[in-house]
Each structure stands twice: as structure tokens, then as C-alpha cells.
Design a protein around this motif. Structure first.
Motif, short mmCIF file in Angstrom:
data_model
loop_
_atom_site.label_atom_id
_atom_site.label_comp_id
_atom_site.label_asym_id
_atom_site.label_seq_id
_atom_site.Cartn_x
_atom_site.Cartn_y
_atom_site.Cartn_z
N ALA A 99 0.79 -0.94 0.04
CA ALA A 99 0.16 -0.11 0.06
C ALA A 99 0.76 1.11 0.11
O ALA A 99 0.26 2.44 -0.81
CB ALA A 99 -1.56 -0.10 1.30
N MET A 100 2.08 1.64 0.54
CA MET A 100 3.07 1.92 0.84
C MET A 100 3.25 2.38 -0.47
O MET A 100 3.86 3.34 -1.24
CB MET A 100 3.93 2.71 2.04
CG MET A 100 4.74 3.53 1.91
SD MET A 100 5.94 2.81 4.02
CE MET A 100 6.74 4.55 3.42
N GLU A 101 3.99 1.97 -1.04
CA GLU A 101 4.64 1.37 -2.43
C GLU A 101 3.65 2.22 -3.73
O GLU A 101 4.12 3.23 -4.29
CB GLU A 101 5.53 0.23 -2.74
CG GLU A 101 6.10 0.48 -4.37
CD GLU A 101 6.35 -1.06 -4.51
OE1 GLU A 101 6.63 -1.10 -5.14
OE2 GLU A 101 6.84 -1.41 -3.33
N MET A 102 2.16 2.01 -3.57
CA MET A 102 0.83 2.19 -4.54
C MET A 102 1.00 3.87 -3.95
O MET A 102 0.21 4.36 -4.69
CB MET A 102 0.05 1.30 -4.88
CG MET A 102 0.69 0.20 -5.05
SD MET A 102 -0.93 -1.64 -4.82
CE MET A 102 -1.69 -1.14 -6.78
N ILE A 103 0.51 4.21 -3.42
CA ILE A 103 0.32 5.13 -2.47
C ILE A 103 1.38 6.40 -3.30
O ILE A 103 1.08 7.50 -3.48
CB ILE A 103 0.21 5.16 -0.85
CG1 ILE A 103 -1.15 4.52 -0.58
CG2 ILE A 103 -0.30 6.95 -0.49
CD1 ILE A 103 -1.94 4.99 0.46
N ALA A 104 2.73 6.14 -3.03
CA ALA A 104 4.11 6.94 -2.97
C ALA A 104 3.41 7.15 -5.21
O ALA A 104 3.85 8.13 -4.71
CB ALA A 104 4.59 6.55 -2.87
N GLU A 105 3.44 6.11 -5.31
CA GLU A 105 3.39 6.34 -6.84
C GLU A 105 2.53 7.22 -7.88
O GLU A 105 2.21 7.46 -8.26
CB GLU A 105 3.47 4.72 -6.98
CG GLU A 105 5.30 4.11 -6.95
CD GLU A 105 4.72 2.43 -7.64
OE1 GLU A 105 4.17 2.15 -8.80
OE2 GLU A 105 5.88 1.75 -7.65
N ARG A 106 0.56 6.32 -6.98
CA ARG A 106 0.19 7.43 -7.69
C ARG A 106 -0.59 7.96 -6.61
O ARG A 106 -1.59 8.24 -7.18
CB ARG A 106 -1.48 5.69 -7.72
CG ARG A 106 -0.32 4.67 -8.90
CD ARG A 106 -1.56 3.82 -8.74
NE ARG A 106 -0.65 1.69 -8.95
CZ ARG A 106 -1.14 0.69 -9.38
NH1 ARG A 106 -2.56 0.74 -9.35
NH2 ARG A 106 -0.64 -0.20 -9.89
N GLY A 107 -0.90 8.30 -5.50
CA GLY A 107 -1.25 8.83 -4.76
C GLY A 107 -2.91 7.74 -4.82
O GLY A 107 -3.14 6.95 -4.71
N LEU A 108 -3.24 8.40 -3.01
CA LEU A 108 -4.04 8.24 -2.52
C LEU A 108 -5.58 7.43 -3.95
O LEU A 108 -5.82 6.67 -3.77
CB LEU A 108 -5.04 8.49 -1.36
CG LEU A 108 -5.49 7.34 -0.05
CD1 LEU A 108 -5.28 6.04 -0.20
CD2 LEU A 108 -6.28 8.12 1.07
N GLU A 109 -5.63 8.62 -4.43
CA GLU A 109 -6.96 8.04 -4.93
C GLU A 109 -7.14 7.98 -6.62
O GLU A 109 -8.03 7.27 -6.65
CB GLU A 109 -6.92 9.83 -5.83
CG GLU A 109 -7.52 11.12 -4.73
CD GLU A 109 -8.53 11.00 -4.23
OE1 GLU A 109 -9.59 10.00 -4.49
OE2 GLU A 109 -9.04 11.41 -2.66
N LYS A 110 -5.91 7.55 -6.57
CA LYS A 110 -5.50 5.91 -7.72
C LYS A 110 -5.69 4.87 -7.01
O LYS A 110 -5.75 4.20 -8.45
CB LYS A 110 -4.50 7.13 -9.20
CG LYS A 110 -4.49 8.54 -9.50
CD LYS A 110 -3.89 8.32 -10.31
CE LYS A 110 -3.71 9.88 -11.28
NZ LYS A 110 -2.93 10.21 -11.83
N LEU A 111 -5.49 5.24 -6.31
CA LEU A 111 -5.05 3.50 -5.78
C LEU A 111 -6.60 3.06 -5.37
O LEU A 111 -7.32 3.70 -4.99
CB LEU A 111 -4.14 3.45 -4.00
CG LEU A 111 -4.50 2.19 -3.35
CD1 LEU A 111 -3.63 1.44 -3.74
CD2 LEU A 111 -3.98 2.22 -2.16
#
Length: 200
Positions: free
Chosen positions: A21-33
Motif C-alpha cells: 500500500a505504501m509503495e502504491m500510494i507513493a507512486e499513484r496517490g491515494l485517489e488513484k489507488l
């Protein structure tokens, strides 16, 4: 045995989920996760993730708390070692300031702050608990340095509040990639401030 393997795949270790989750939020932001995308990354259904976290905001907070627990352990190790207060303060600052643009830990903080206005009291309390730990450790270190004569006599709590505000400001600039403010420049400004206001 096959059922046991499937069970393990449907519920990976908590740290694996939070790290992803941390990696994906850093890459995309929470809105796009999406929970579906996170589920695919960890081999879990989006339904299972929603069951465990309830919402993306809760996922964000738990991911931040997990990240902070790791940083807190590192901070504790740095601050309790046998070294002059000035050296330990430099280590605290180094740990605080992000590594660079889109630093994963700081991206989590930016997402949390972005949602703070609409957050429920429990979420704000959890955020305050995290920030409070950083503040208490810094205030205690400043007080120790003052008592040992390494630092100028200052009100440790007030100084810690001001230093953290300075660190937050520069750290946000570094994390969002503001032109003209990289990590080394931020650290240089903080070192200059400490030399002028705290160090003997």
C-alpha cells in the motif's frame, strides 16, 4: 494442504499488505489507488481488504502508523546511543527530512494532511499521537543538551515546536519536488538555523 496454501495466499502478512500500500500510494496517490489493484499486488481480494481496513482512509492511516513504527524504532536507536546531543540531533534531522521527491513516507503524510479537515476525531487523534512522539523525543533531546551545557539555554518544548515547523516546511518542499529545494539544501538551512540559535 492445498486449502492451507490458498488460505495463506488470501491473507498475506499484514506487513506485506501495508508495504505494498505504501509503495502504491507513493507512486499513484491515494485517489488513484484501488482496493482491486492493491489486492492483485498482494494476492488478496478487494473484499478481504475492505473487510480488514473498511475504507481507503483507514488503509492510509494504518499504513502511516506502520511506517511510523519502523521510523520510531530507528529514531529510538539513534537517540539512545552514546554520542553528544549535537550528533544525535543531526541524526534526528537526517531521519526527519525526506530522501527526495515523492519520498514514500512523506507522500503518506501529505495524503493524511490533505484529508485532515474532513477527518473524524479518532483519525486526528491517531495523527496527533504520531506527531507527538516526534515532538517529545526532540524536546527531550534538546533539554538534555541544554542540561549538559552542549546547547544554549532555551525552552526545550518551544524550541522543538519551532524546529519541527521548520523541518516540516522544508520537508514538504523536498517531497513535492519544489524547484530550488532539494534534500541537501534543506539540510543546509536547518544546520544554519541550529548553529545560529542552539549550538554553543
Amino acid at each position: 494442504m492445498a486449502d492451507g496454501v490458498r488460505a495463506r495466499r488470501s491473507a498475506p502478512p499484514r506487513e506485506e499488505v501495508l508495504a505494498a500500500a505504501m509503495e502504491m500510494i507513493a507512486e499513484r496517490g491515494l485517489e488513484k489507488l484501488t482496493m482491486a489493484a492493491l489486492g492483485r499486488a498482494v494476492g488478496m481480494s478487494s473484499g478481504h481488504l475492505l473487510y480488514y481496513f473498511g475504507s481507503k482512509d483507514e488503509l492510509l492511516l494504518r499504513t502511516l502508523e506502520w511506517s511510523e513504527s519502523r521510523l520510531g524504532a530507528e529514531r529510538g536507536r539513534l537517540l539512545t546511543r552514546a554520542a553528544p546531543a549535537r550528533e544525535r540531533l543531526a541524526a534526528y534531522v537526517d531521519l526527519y527530512v525526506p530522501d527526495g521527491h515523492r519520498d514514500p513516507h512523506w507522500t503518506l503524510w501529505l495524503e493524511v494532511w490533505n484529508r485532515s479537515l474532513g477527518a473524524v476525531a479518532d483519525a486526528r487523534d491517531r495523527q496527533a499521537a504520531i506527531e507527538g512522539a516526534w515532538h517529545r523525543d526532540l524536546a527531550a533531546l534538546v533539554a538534555e543538551g541544554v542540561s549538559r551545557g552542549e546547547f544554549r539555554p532555551v525552552d526545550a518544548d518551544r524550541f522543538a515546536a519551532r524546529l519541527r515547523a521548520l523541518l516540516d516546511g522544508f520537508s514538504i518542499h523536498v517531497a513535492i519536488g519544489l524547484r530550488g529545494t532539494d534534500r541537501e539544501q534543506a539540510l543546509g538551512h536547518v544546520r544554519e538555523f541550529l548553529t545560529e540559535s542552539l549550538y554553543r
